[in-house]
Design a protein around this motif. Sequence first.
Motif, PDB file in Angstrom:
ATOM      1  N   LEU A 195       0.951  -1.303  -0.021  1.00 37.69           N
ATOM      2  CA  LEU A 195      -0.035   0.124  -0.009  1.00 37.69           C
ATOM      3  C   LEU A 195       0.807   1.045   0.035  1.00 37.69           C
ATOM      4  O   LEU A 195       0.592   2.351  -0.842  1.00 37.69           O
ATOM      5  CB  LEU A 195      -1.004  -0.123   1.023  1.00 37.69           C
ATOM      6  CG  LEU A 195      -1.993  -1.078   1.000  1.00 37.69           C
ATOM      7  CD1 LEU A 195      -2.900  -1.237   2.610  1.00 37.69           C
ATOM      8  CD2 LEU A 195      -3.004  -0.787   0.028  1.00 37.69           C
ATOM      9  N   LEU A 196       1.965   1.250   0.655  1.00 39.06           N
ATOM     10  CA  LEU A 196       2.780   2.396   0.699  1.00 39.06           C
ATOM     11  C   LEU A 196       3.685   2.568  -0.552  1.00 39.06           C
ATOM     12  O   LEU A 196       3.810   3.875  -0.838  1.00 39.06           O
ATOM     13  CB  LEU A 196       4.048   2.370   1.915  1.00 39.06           C
ATOM     14  CG  LEU A 196       3.492   2.539   3.389  1.00 39.06           C
ATOM     15  CD1 LEU A 196       4.769   2.124   4.314  1.00 39.06           C
ATOM     16  CD2 LEU A 196       2.828   3.876   3.428  1.00 39.06           C
ATOM     17  N   VAL A 197       3.706   1.450  -1.428  1.00 38.26           N
ATOM     18  CA  VAL A 197       4.275   1.658  -2.708  1.00 38.26           C
ATOM     19  C   VAL A 197       3.343   2.334  -3.585  1.00 38.26           C
ATOM     20  O   VAL A 197       3.663   3.144  -4.361  1.00 38.26           O
ATOM     21  CB  VAL A 197       4.695   0.131  -3.140  1.00 38.26           C
ATOM     22  CG1 VAL A 197       5.185   0.335  -4.780  1.00 38.26           C
ATOM     23  CG2 VAL A 197       5.882  -0.488  -2.505  1.00 38.26           C
ATOM     24  N   ALA A 247      10.445   3.246   1.886  1.00 33.86           N
ATOM     25  CA  ALA A 247       9.918   2.533   2.940  1.00 33.86           C
ATOM     26  C   ALA A 247       9.074   1.463   2.600  1.00 33.86           C
ATOM     27  O   ALA A 247       8.891   0.386   3.099  1.00 33.86           O
ATOM     28  CB  ALA A 247       9.177   3.680   3.949  1.00 33.86           C
ATOM     29  N   GLY A 248       7.993   1.487   1.517  1.00 40.00           N
ATOM     30  CA  GLY A 248       7.249   0.569   1.267  1.00 40.00           C
ATOM     31  C   GLY A 248       7.813  -0.586   0.490  1.00 40.00           C
ATOM     32  O   GLY A 248       7.539  -1.932   1.261  1.00 40.00           O
ATOM     33  N   LEU A 249       8.916  -0.510  -0.034  1.00 39.99           N
ATOM     34  CA  LEU A 249       9.732  -1.571  -0.790  1.00 39.99           C
ATOM     35  C   LEU A 249      10.543  -2.184   0.294  1.00 39.99           C
ATOM     36  O   LEU A 249      10.633  -3.478   0.197  1.00 39.99           O
ATOM     37  CB  LEU A 249      10.521  -1.115  -2.012  1.00 39.99           C
ATOM     38  CG  LEU A 249       9.873  -0.666  -3.048  1.00 39.99           C
ATOM     39  CD1 LEU A 249      10.885   0.129  -4.211  1.00 39.99           C
ATOM     40  CD2 LEU A 249       9.336  -1.946  -3.883  1.00 39.99           C
ATOM     41  N   GLY A 250      11.001  -1.570   1.120  1.00 42.26           N
ATOM     42  CA  GLY A 250      11.747  -2.051   2.447  1.00 42.26           C
ATOM     43  C   GLY A 250      10.843  -3.044   3.022  1.00 42.26           C
ATOM     44  O   GLY A 250      11.205  -4.108   3.504  1.00 42.26           O
ATOM     45  N   SER A 291      -0.617   5.536   5.636  1.00 45.78           N
ATOM     46  CA  SER A 291      -0.822   6.396   4.324  1.00 45.78           C
ATOM     47  C   SER A 291      -0.926   7.766   4.705  1.00 45.78           C
ATOM     48  O   SER A 291      -0.418   8.610   4.038  1.00 45.78           O
ATOM     49  CB  SER A 291      -2.156   5.854   3.759  1.00 45.78           C
ATOM     50  OG  SER A 291      -1.999   4.411   3.217  1.00 45.78           O
ATOM     51  N   CYS A 292      -1.632   7.886   5.852  1.00 51.55           N
ATOM     52  CA  CYS A 292      -1.816   9.535   6.192  1.00 51.55           C
ATOM     53  C   CYS A 292      -0.563   9.947   6.730  1.00 51.55           C
ATOM     54  O   CYS A 292      -0.080  11.286   6.415  1.00 51.55           O
ATOM     55  CB  CYS A 292      -2.846   9.302   7.579  1.00 51.55           C
ATOM     56  SG  CYS A 292      -4.333   9.149   6.986  1.00 51.55           S
ATOM     57  N   VAL A 293       0.387   9.303   7.353  1.00 48.11           N
ATOM     58  CA  VAL A 293       1.861  10.001   7.904  1.00 48.11           C
ATOM     59  C   VAL A 293       2.474  10.154   6.594  1.00 48.11           C
ATOM     60  O   VAL A 293       3.063  11.207   6.267  1.00 48.11           O
ATOM     61  CB  VAL A 293       2.250   8.923   8.830  1.00 48.11           C
ATOM     62  CG1 VAL A 293       3.740   9.481   9.119  1.00 48.11           C
ATOM     63  CG2 VAL A 293       1.422   8.675  10.282  1.00 48.11           C
TER      64      VAL A 293
END
Length: 414
Positions: free
Chosen positions: A20-22, A56-59, A89-91
């Motif tokens: 989701l972060l990606v 961050a997302g991929l990590g 997602s908000c952060v």
Amino acid sequence: MGRYVRPMRAAPVIRVVGALLVFVGLSMLLAAAIAFIYREEDLTAHLLAAGSTLIAGLGVYFATGKPTRQIDVSHREAFAIVTFGWLLSCVFGALPFFYYAHVDPLFFADAPQRIDDLFPGETATTAPPNCETQEGIGREFCSFTNSVFESTSGFTTTGATILEAGLWDDPASRRGGLPHGLLFWRALTHFLGGMGIILLGVAILPLLGVGGMQLFKAEVPGPVKDKMAPRIAETARMLWKVYAGLTFLQFICLTLTGQGPYLAICHAFATMATGGFSPLSASIESLKNPAAEWIISLFMLLAGANFSLHFLSIKRRRLVYWRDHEFRFYFFVTLTVTAILSIYLFFNPGYGVHESIRSGVFQTLTILTTTGFSTHDFALWGVGAQLVLFSLFFIGGSSGSTGGGIKCVRVLLM
């Protein structure tokens, strides 16, 4: 013997949240593209924010390794994914705002001055934020708390804002306001949060080797969770296609009214998500465009209805709305309050028949669906009209819609 409860596993939760972060990071690149097109100083902030979020997302995503089989998440894992997915997602969505206030632009640093030079002799200034003196446009984003507030308000489609200045007074120019890319990201958070980034995740979970039934149940609003297709990922994709299709249709309709593509897409994002973020300080009133008000009213009505009804109407090629008890109640409330407000406004100075009806429809829908757009300051209306509008806050849109509130079906059942 008691029922066996499987302990919650961290790996599926971490893996889906990373994915989701990606997606959030890739979405930031759209705002970067807008900044590049308009040659404005926020390009650096968007690129840094996208890079930080993607790393961050991929990590997180690759930290759990690659699953060798399909993984079905449990109820507890689904709720953990929804909780941490929305929270992170908000952060991370706050980074474009925060970086804009704190990072010196590497590209198009002269953009604010170029904008001001187009309007010699006028007092409005587009000076970038200075966090030491707490001056400049966007100075509110010097605080990370404020940045997270704006991001959270966008993703949750609440529509509240910390901005004291920075929205545009003139629809034709950003003079005295924030850059195009930053306000586009602000509107895009509405679009992503409206149907739900978690629901979008459900649509792509098969690619990640994760089953999404429990996640779908934990995310979709309203008391009914019926599937429209045999596979839950297919249902999620159908809902997102309807949502994106209606947003694109509204964008086309708004451009036909003479609204520029930029404002049209921002207002389409905010309408279908029922969030209400507008680049304009006076919201829709700044447009002074009755045709645009009617179009936005129509799409607010659609956004407040159950999206499964839109899908079924498209699939069966005939309208099925009136067969639904909740929609009939939703439409009845809209029609009744519109009639009351229109009659009230007609007997007030300055309101003709068309103006009264248009304002009554718009103000009813913007509050009932919790969108929050405005064309008039209804605080200046009489106490009776204000109480009628205030009652709409306790109803909201339909279940399975992007509208907020307690939902029409619950009020109908009570």
